[in-house]
Design a protein around this motif. Sequence first.
Motif, PDB file in Angstrom:
ATOM      1  N   ALA A  23       2.068   9.236   9.335  1.00  0.00           N
ATOM      2  CA  ALA A  23       3.310   8.458   9.278  1.00  0.00           C
ATOM      3  C   ALA A  23       4.503   9.368   9.039  1.00  0.00           C
ATOM      4  O   ALA A  23       5.582   9.176   9.605  1.00  0.00           O
ATOM      5  CB  ALA A  23       3.217   7.395   8.182  1.00  0.00           C
ATOM      6  N   CYS A  24       4.290  10.379   8.207  1.00  0.00           N
ATOM      7  CA  CYS A  24       5.381  11.291   7.879  1.00  0.00           C
ATOM      8  C   CYS A  24       5.800  12.075   9.122  1.00  0.00           C
ATOM      9  O   CYS A  24       6.992  12.227   9.409  1.00  0.00           O
ATOM     10  CB  CYS A  24       4.918  12.225   6.773  1.00  0.00           C
ATOM     11  SG  CYS A  24       6.224  13.232   6.096  1.00  0.00           S
ATOM     12  N   LEU A  25       4.829  12.543   9.880  1.00  0.00           N
ATOM     13  CA  LEU A  25       5.159  13.281  11.106  1.00  0.00           C
ATOM     14  C   LEU A  25       5.773  12.339  12.141  1.00  0.00           C
ATOM     15  O   LEU A  25       6.657  12.732  12.912  1.00  0.00           O
ATOM     16  CB  LEU A  25       3.915  13.967  11.671  1.00  0.00           C
ATOM     17  CG  LEU A  25       3.357  15.089  10.776  1.00  0.00           C
ATOM     18  CD1 LEU A  25       2.024  15.595  11.320  1.00  0.00           C
ATOM     19  CD2 LEU A  25       4.336  16.244  10.654  1.00  0.00           C
ATOM     20  N   ALA A  26       5.309  11.089  12.125  1.00  0.00           N
ATOM     21  CA  ALA A  26       5.913  10.094  13.018  1.00  0.00           C
ATOM     22  C   ALA A  26       7.396   9.968  12.701  1.00  0.00           C
ATOM     23  O   ALA A  26       8.256  10.052  13.580  1.00  0.00           O
ATOM     24  CB  ALA A  26       5.217   8.745  12.842  1.00  0.00           C
ATOM     25  N   LEU A  40       8.213   2.430   9.646  1.00  0.00           N
ATOM     26  CA  LEU A  40       6.904   3.099   9.707  1.00  0.00           C
ATOM     27  C   LEU A  40       5.824   2.187   9.132  1.00  0.00           C
ATOM     28  O   LEU A  40       4.728   2.058   9.676  1.00  0.00           O
ATOM     29  CB  LEU A  40       6.944   4.401   8.897  1.00  0.00           C
ATOM     30  CG  LEU A  40       7.908   5.495   9.355  1.00  0.00           C
ATOM     31  CD1 LEU A  40       7.877   6.666   8.384  1.00  0.00           C
ATOM     32  CD2 LEU A  40       7.554   5.967  10.754  1.00  0.00           C
ATOM     33  N   GLU A  41       6.184   1.548   8.020  1.00  0.00           N
ATOM     34  CA  GLU A  41       5.271   0.656   7.318  1.00  0.00           C
ATOM     35  C   GLU A  41       4.749  -0.450   8.247  1.00  0.00           C
ATOM     36  O   GLU A  41       3.555  -0.662   8.379  1.00  0.00           O
ATOM     37  CB  GLU A  41       6.035   0.047   6.131  1.00  0.00           C
ATOM     38  CG  GLU A  41       5.302  -0.991   5.348  1.00  0.00           C
ATOM     39  CD  GLU A  41       4.352  -0.383   4.330  1.00  0.00           C
ATOM     40  OE1 GLU A  41       4.354   0.860   4.187  1.00  0.00           O
ATOM     41  OE2 GLU A  41       3.595  -1.132   3.720  1.00  0.00           O
ATOM     42  N   GLY A  42       5.677  -1.105   8.918  1.00  0.00           N
ATOM     43  CA  GLY A  42       5.293  -2.220   9.779  1.00  0.00           C
ATOM     44  C   GLY A  42       4.442  -1.776  10.956  1.00  0.00           C
ATOM     45  O   GLY A  42       3.477  -2.434  11.333  1.00  0.00           O
ATOM     46  N   LYS A  43       4.823  -0.640  11.519  1.00  0.00           N
ATOM     47  CA  LYS A  43       4.061  -0.149  12.668  1.00  0.00           C
ATOM     48  C   LYS A  43       2.641   0.221  12.260  1.00  0.00           C
ATOM     49  O   LYS A  43       1.682  -0.055  12.978  1.00  0.00           O
ATOM     50  CB  LYS A  43       4.767   1.086  13.253  1.00  0.00           C
ATOM     51  CG  LYS A  43       6.059   0.709  13.961  1.00  0.00           C
ATOM     52  CD  LYS A  43       6.470   1.797  14.928  1.00  0.00           C
ATOM     53  CE  LYS A  43       7.324   2.818  14.261  1.00  0.00           C
ATOM     54  NZ  LYS A  43       8.748   2.498  14.325  1.00  0.00           N
ATOM     55  N   ARG A 238       2.669   2.547   2.145  1.00  0.00           N
ATOM     56  CA  ARG A 238       2.460   3.934   2.584  1.00  0.00           C
ATOM     57  C   ARG A 238       3.576   4.408   3.518  1.00  0.00           C
ATOM     58  O   ARG A 238       3.912   5.582   3.545  1.00  0.00           O
ATOM     59  CB  ARG A 238       1.114   4.071   3.274  1.00  0.00           C
ATOM     60  CG  ARG A 238      -0.046   4.131   2.313  1.00  0.00           C
ATOM     61  CD  ARG A 238      -1.328   4.436   3.076  1.00  0.00           C
ATOM     62  NE  ARG A 238      -2.431   4.688   2.171  1.00  0.00           N
ATOM     63  CZ  ARG A 238      -3.217   3.750   1.668  1.00  0.00           C
ATOM     64  NH1 ARG A 238      -3.009   2.488   1.989  1.00  0.00           N
ATOM     65  NH2 ARG A 238      -4.185   4.056   0.845  1.00  0.00           N
ATOM     66  N   GLY A 239       4.142   3.470   4.282  1.00  0.00           N
ATOM     67  CA  GLY A 239       5.236   3.846   5.179  1.00  0.00           C
ATOM     68  C   GLY A 239       6.436   4.350   4.401  1.00  0.00           C
ATOM     69  O   GLY A 239       7.087   5.311   4.802  1.00  0.00           O
TER      70      GLY A 239
END
Lengths: 322, 523
Positions: A23-26, A40-43, A238-239
């Motif tokens: 997620a962080c790299l995303a 990010l969380e929702g995805k 986590r997002g």
Amino acid sequence: MEFLTLLQVLDSSVRLATPLLFACLAGLFSERAGIFDIGLEGKMLAAAFFSAAFAAVSGSVWIGLLAGIGASMVLSLIHGLASITFRGNQLISGVAINFLASGLTVLIAQDWFQQGGRTPSLSGGARFNEITLPFADTLRDVAYLGPIYSDLISGHTALVYVAFLTVPLTWYVLFRTRFGLRLRAVGENPAAVDTAGISVIRLRFTAVLICGVLCGLAGAYLATGLQAGFVREMSSGRGYIALAALIFAKWRPWYALWACLLFGFLQALSLRPDAVTALVQVRVPGQFLDALPYILTVVILAGFVGKATPPRAGGEPYVKER
Amino acid sequence: MPEAKTTGGAASAAPAIELRGISKAFGPVQANKDISIRVMPGTIHGIIGENGAGKSTLMSILYGFYKADAGEIFIQGNRTEIPDSQAAIAAGIGMVFQHFKLVENFTVLENVVLGAEEGARLTPSLAKARQLLTELAKEYELNVDPDATIDELSVGHQQRVEILKALYRKADILILDEPTGVLTPSEADHLFRILKGLRDEGKTIILITHKLREIMEVTDTVSVMRRGEMTATVKTADTSPAELAELMVGRKVLLRVDKVPATPGEKVLDITDLGVIDEDGVERLKKISLNVRAGEILGIAGVAGNGQSELLEVLGGYRHATGSIRLNGEEIDLTGRASDGQTRRAKGISHVPEDRHKEGLILDFFAWENMIFGYHHAPEYQKNARFMDNDAIRAETEAKMARFDVRPPLPGLAAKSFSGGNQQKIVLAREIERDPDLLLVGQPTRGVDIGAIEFIHQQIVALRDKGKAILLVSVELDEILSLADRIAVMFDGRIMGERLPAETNEAELGLLMAGVTETASAA
């Protein structure tokens, strides 16, 4: 802390760091291109559900993985459409995606499986299984290095290794390729990219889609690697932690690795309050350990950890000047 | 001008650029009306006009930012469609924008290759660019450290990077939009040397500016634009600044400020040992002492960033300082509670800030609201203890707008809807009409067109003639020389010296601005 306990904690740190790292790299790809992504969380959540659902129905984790990535990319496209094409507010679009994912996953899960918003438990080929690296068993008896290799490094699912390999890959793409140069430029000064004759819109969409793929991997790992199935709100912040890690890492891939490992470690500690108590000789409430990653997130987001300069054009839709 | 080689052979060749009947409208506004122009290869062609005359729109069409509604473009004699910047670059057109399009935390090298990389991998592209940059630096005096990041570079060097970007893309035609707005006189001279060098190598240069002096100094031919139309194209050698100004504005313009000699009276402002250390611990003002008398304009000359802004901020009441400031003999509080803009204004110090967008106006607010900021506690604006008297404020604003010729004279329009010159007039009206003892003015004509400049200068002189003290800060030496009765030059937070306009010249002031003292320059 005993050596073996430490290894166990580190081993779960690695597992728990994996979704954060994806997620962080995303977020790194998206934000480096100037698109802030609070979604990010929702995805991740959507990817977790769809990967678990498709894996449960098809029995193949790979089909589940593709479905998860697909779901995440659809949400990325929505975010891109809102914030790039229609120049909307990126925060609001991201928040909307989080709400959408949170509601839709449970709704669809209930409709498809009637298990109170869960998917059926996954097993066998519907889950990512642990990979034993070559010589893991033979080397186990070597002092210290043996257990480190066979317990800590070996024995994770494929996605864990993919996550860790994504770090150097991201670094290379960002700093050693034409695409990376343009991506970083569009997050700093899109006008420079535009006047150089490159499409700002296409670049940003590409970045947002890469973000979608990586969030998809994060979500799929949650539901089919870390756990065996989807439960509601399983991404559990986590997002946002990944976002905090991204700021902590100053938008750099290698720093992101260490930041995510730190957060993973804190999450791992909360699974072993006994080990922590043994270490500090004071009984630490489990709730405090549970809260620790979130406390660190707040501290980082409040800007207590050094000065982090975000990409200069971040959050701003690009409008051509007259 | 010594260069005589400009025409002759070039005239018989096809024009480097020819525009035929270009028109472009933004909604109801006709930005370009049936414009035709021919620019010969190997010449420097000036395009001059007021803000909003359509110069930038025309160049944006040429660079593929906008699509013309009608008209044709010919490059080197061939009809060329320019749908986007990529096409313009491919046609050999390079553009140096007024606001640089550079990525600030990238190196010079990375900025130069961005968009013109050799392949998917970066390293070979960068190596190749490094080599070419060295060659270009040698050829055209375009020295820049390829590994420096942009934010480490001076503005003049950043501009060289923009030129290098264009040359790296093999541009034959270079368009520069208001290139000297941000440069010191010596940086501007250097730029002109570079441009002449490029011209002598056969490049074609289009220089967009509103400064008549530059046109006269470097161009071979000049086109004048007014309200979207091309009003004339002439050989520079055959024209004069006065004629160009008239063509630009459509009426005769006074280029020098018309004023009688000053009759200075008592000291109104007396600054002693003023010091400022900023948030980063940098000493911005180093114990400076100055005074301004009634009926006198003190001009502060200097390159931007040498402490002038801090001086204005201290005087205006929004930066703390050490030392002492006396207004009409009365000590002013520099650090305490009463050190704010409103208190200063109440004491008779009015302030036209340097940046009207950030400090002078709230752009989204109405003109009538903007017309009282800083004075909004004045009793005449209050209806009673709770409410403001909006009708009175609107009526007063309307009267002030009329006196200052603000167009359109509509108090209910948002400040952002006015042109730069009219915004400045709103700020000026607000500050001057309060009849202050001391007026602080920073960059009064930055981004203001020539007709409005004349008006603004007249208002400042009129206030002086009423016996008020004026402290003028400007980076435009022309403005300082023509307006000020006394000139102080600032460099690195110090006053380098004071001069009388009649007894000095640009060269001497330029040296002081660069920090060269008399003893050093004599040696």
